[in-house]
Enzyme design. Structure first.
Site, PDB file in Angstrom:
ATOM      1  N   MET A  74     -10.037  -1.297   2.317  1.00 37.09           N
ATOM      2  CA  MET A  74     -10.399  -1.654   1.047  1.00 37.09           C
ATOM      3  C   MET A  74     -10.840  -3.092   0.795  1.00 37.09           C
ATOM      4  SD  MET A  74      -9.653   1.253  -1.467  1.00 37.09           S
ATOM      5  CE  MET A  74      -8.007   0.787  -2.344  1.00 37.09           C
ATOM      6  N   HIS A 121      -3.763  -6.614   7.658  1.00 34.66           N
ATOM      7  CA  HIS A 121      -5.031  -6.021   8.194  1.00 34.66           C
ATOM      8  C   HIS A 121      -5.085  -6.735   9.436  1.00 34.66           C
ATOM      9  CE1 HIS A 121      -5.802  -5.444   3.688  1.00 34.66           C
ATOM     10  NE2 HIS A 121      -5.950  -4.181   4.169  1.00 34.66           N
ATOM     11  N   GLY A 130      -1.964   1.246   8.428  1.00 32.84           N
ATOM     12  CA  GLY A 130      -0.365   0.541   8.021  1.00 32.84           C
ATOM     13  C   GLY A 130       0.533   1.506   7.818  1.00 32.84           C
ATOM     14  N   LYS A 188       2.774   0.954   5.593  1.00 34.30           N
ATOM     15  CA  LYS A 188       3.139   0.288   4.206  1.00 34.30           C
ATOM     16  C   LYS A 188       2.753   1.710   3.295  1.00 34.30           C
ATOM     17  CE  LYS A 188       1.830  -2.676   1.248  1.00 34.30           C
ATOM     18  NZ  LYS A 188       1.722  -1.811  -0.156  1.00 34.30           N
ATOM     19  N   VAL A 231       3.724  -5.484   8.016  1.00 30.74           N
ATOM     20  CA  VAL A 231       3.980  -6.957   7.831  1.00 30.74           C
ATOM     21  C   VAL A 231       4.637  -7.492   6.590  1.00 30.74           C
ATOM     22  CG1 VAL A 231       2.623  -8.832   8.395  1.00 30.74           C
ATOM     23  CG2 VAL A 231       2.042  -6.820   9.644  1.00 30.74           C
TER      24      VAL A 231
HETATM   25  O1  PAF Z   1      -5.295   2.253   2.546  1.00 35.84           O
HETATM   26  C1  PAF Z   1      -6.323   2.065   2.356  1.00 35.84           C
HETATM   27  O2  PAF Z   1      -6.871   0.745   2.224  1.00 35.84           O
HETATM   28  C2  PAF Z   1      -7.567   2.980   1.751  1.00 35.84           C
HETATM   29  O3  PAF Z   1      -6.470   3.942   1.167  1.00 35.84           O
HETATM   30  C3  PAF Z   1      -8.254   3.504   2.965  1.00 35.84           C
HETATM   31  C4  PAF Z   1      -7.261   4.248   3.990  1.00 35.84           C
HETATM   32  C5  PAF Z   1      -9.126   2.633   3.336  1.00 35.84           C
HETATM   33  C6  PAF Z   1      -9.003   4.617   2.098  1.00 35.84           C
HETATM   34  O4  PAF Z   1      -9.867   4.055   1.466  1.00 35.84           O
END
Ligand code: PAF
Length: 301
Positions: A30, A37, A147, A149, A176
Site C-alpha cells: 500500500m 518492503h 511480510g 509482520k 524487519v
Molecule cells: O499488507 C498490505 O500492505 C496490504 O494488506 C496488501 C497485502 C497490499 C493488500 O492491500
C-alpha cells in the site's frame, strides 16, 4: 522501470514476459515503502526474472472509522525505492481502476479471520482477500511476497490460495526491525518520540517470551497473561490484544508439550492514536525446549 496505472497496459507488458518464459514475482503493497518492503523486493529480485511492485491503498480493507484518509503516502519516495531495488514494473492504479463500481463479488476466508485483527477489524480480511485475488488475476505471478509482520494476513492469503487452487506460491518473509527492535511499519511515522520509546515493550516482550514460557511450564494461557501484564505496565500502551495461538490455523493451544504445530504470539497495542502489531513464531523445537520434562518412570508409556 515502467510505471503503469491501468490494468490493460500492465497485462500487455506481462503477457510478453510470460510468452518469453519469464518467472514473475509480485510484491503487493500500500506504498509508503520502507526497508521492510525493500527486503521483499530484494527477495523477489533474487528469485524472479520480472519483479512487479503494486502500490495501492485499498479502500475495501479499511473500516468506516479507520485511517484510510490519514494513511501515509509518498509516491515519489516509493518510486525511488522501487528503482533502487531493481523493480521492473510498478502498478499504481487509482481506486476507480481497481473498483470501477463496488464489487458484487466477495472473498471471505472464515475461521482464521475471526480472531486477532479479524476480530477487532470486521471485514478487513475480506477486503485484503478481494484485492489480493484481483492482483493475482491481473499480474498472474509465479510467486508473491508478503511480510510476516502481518502473520495473520499471510495465513489468510495462503489459505485462500490453497482453497481456491490459485496457481501462485506465497513466500512469507521475515519481519524487519530497527536496531532498537521496533518492527518497521508505515504507521511508525505517527509515533511521537516518547510513544516510539515505549513501543519497544512489544519487541522486548516477544524476545523474553521463550523464557517466560519455560517458567510457565509450557502453558500458553499463562504466557499470554505474563506478556499482557508486562505490556500493561507501560503507561502509554493500550492493549487491543495479546494472544498465543497455533500457527497458521490460529486456534487456542494448550501446552507446549502437546503442541503439534508452531505457535504465534501476536500483539496489537495502541500508542496514542497509532495501533501497532508485532508477533513472534515459536517453532516446534522452541516449544519442545519450553515443555516440562516427562516425569521419571513415565517415559515411553
Ligand atoms: O499488507 C498490505 O500492505 C496490504 O494488506 C496488501 C497485502 C497490499 C493488500 O492491500
Amino acid at each position: 522501470m515502467q510505471v503503469y496505472t491501468t490494468i490493460r497496459e500492465l497485462r500487455e507488458a506481462l503477457e510478453e514476459k510470460r510468452r518469453e518464459g519469464k518467472r514473475i514475482g509480485l510484491v503487493p503493497t500500500m506504498g509508503f515503502l520502507h526497508a521492510g518492503h525493500a527486503s521483499l523486493l530484494e527477495r523477489a529480485r533474487r528469485e524472479s526474472d520480472t519483479v512487479v511492485l503494486s502500490i495501492f491503498v485499498n479502500p475495501t480493507q479499511f473500516g468506516p472509522n479507520e485511517d484510510l484518509d490519514r494513511y501515509p503516502r509518498d509516491p515519489e519516495g516509493d518510486l525511488r525505492l522501487a528503482r533502487d531495488n531493481g523493480v521492473d514494473y510498478v502498478f499504481m492504479p487509482e481506486p476507480s481502476e481497481m473498483y470501477p463500481r463496488p464489487s458484487a463479488t466477495g472473498i471471505a476466508v472464515s475461521g482464521i479471520t475471526s480472531v486477532l485483527c479479524g476480530a477487532s477489524r470486521p471485514g478487513h480480511f475480506d477486503g485484503v482477500a478481494l484485492v489480493v485475488s484481483k492482483l493475482f488475476h491481473i499480474v498472474k505471478p509465479h510467486r508473491a511476497y508478503f511480510g510476516m509482520k502481518d502473520a495473520q494476513q499471510v495465513a489468510v492469503i495462503t489459505r485462500m490460495v490453497e482453497d481456491l487452487n490459485l496457481d501462485v506460491e506465497i513466500v512469507p518473509c521475515p519481519i524487519v526491525r530497527e536496531d532498537s527492535g521496533l518492527a518497521l511499519s508505515s504507521r511508525n511515522v505517527y509515533l511521537s518520540d516518547e510513544e516510539k520509546r515505549q513501543a519497544l515493550v512489544l519487541s522486548e516482550s516477544l524476545s523474553r517470551s521463550p523464557i517466560w514460557l519455560q517458567e510457565a511450564g509450557g502453558d500458553a494461557l499463562a504466557l499470554q497473561k505474563q506478556i499482557a501484564e508486562h505490556i500493561a505496565k507501560t503507561p502509554l500502551a493500550d492493549i487491543d490484544y495479546v494472544q498465543v495461538l497455533t500457527y497458521p490455523d490460529l486456534e487456542r493451544p494448550t501446552t507446549a508439550a502437546a503442541a503439534k504445530s508452531a505457535w504465534i504470539i501476536a500483539l496489537a497495542v495502541r500508542f496514542g492514536k497509532t495501533r501497532l502489531i508485532d508477533n513472534r513464531l515459536l517453532s516446534l523445537e522452541e516449544l519442545a525446549l519450553a515443555a516440562p520434562p516427562i516425569p521419571q518412570g513415565t517415559k515411553g508409556v
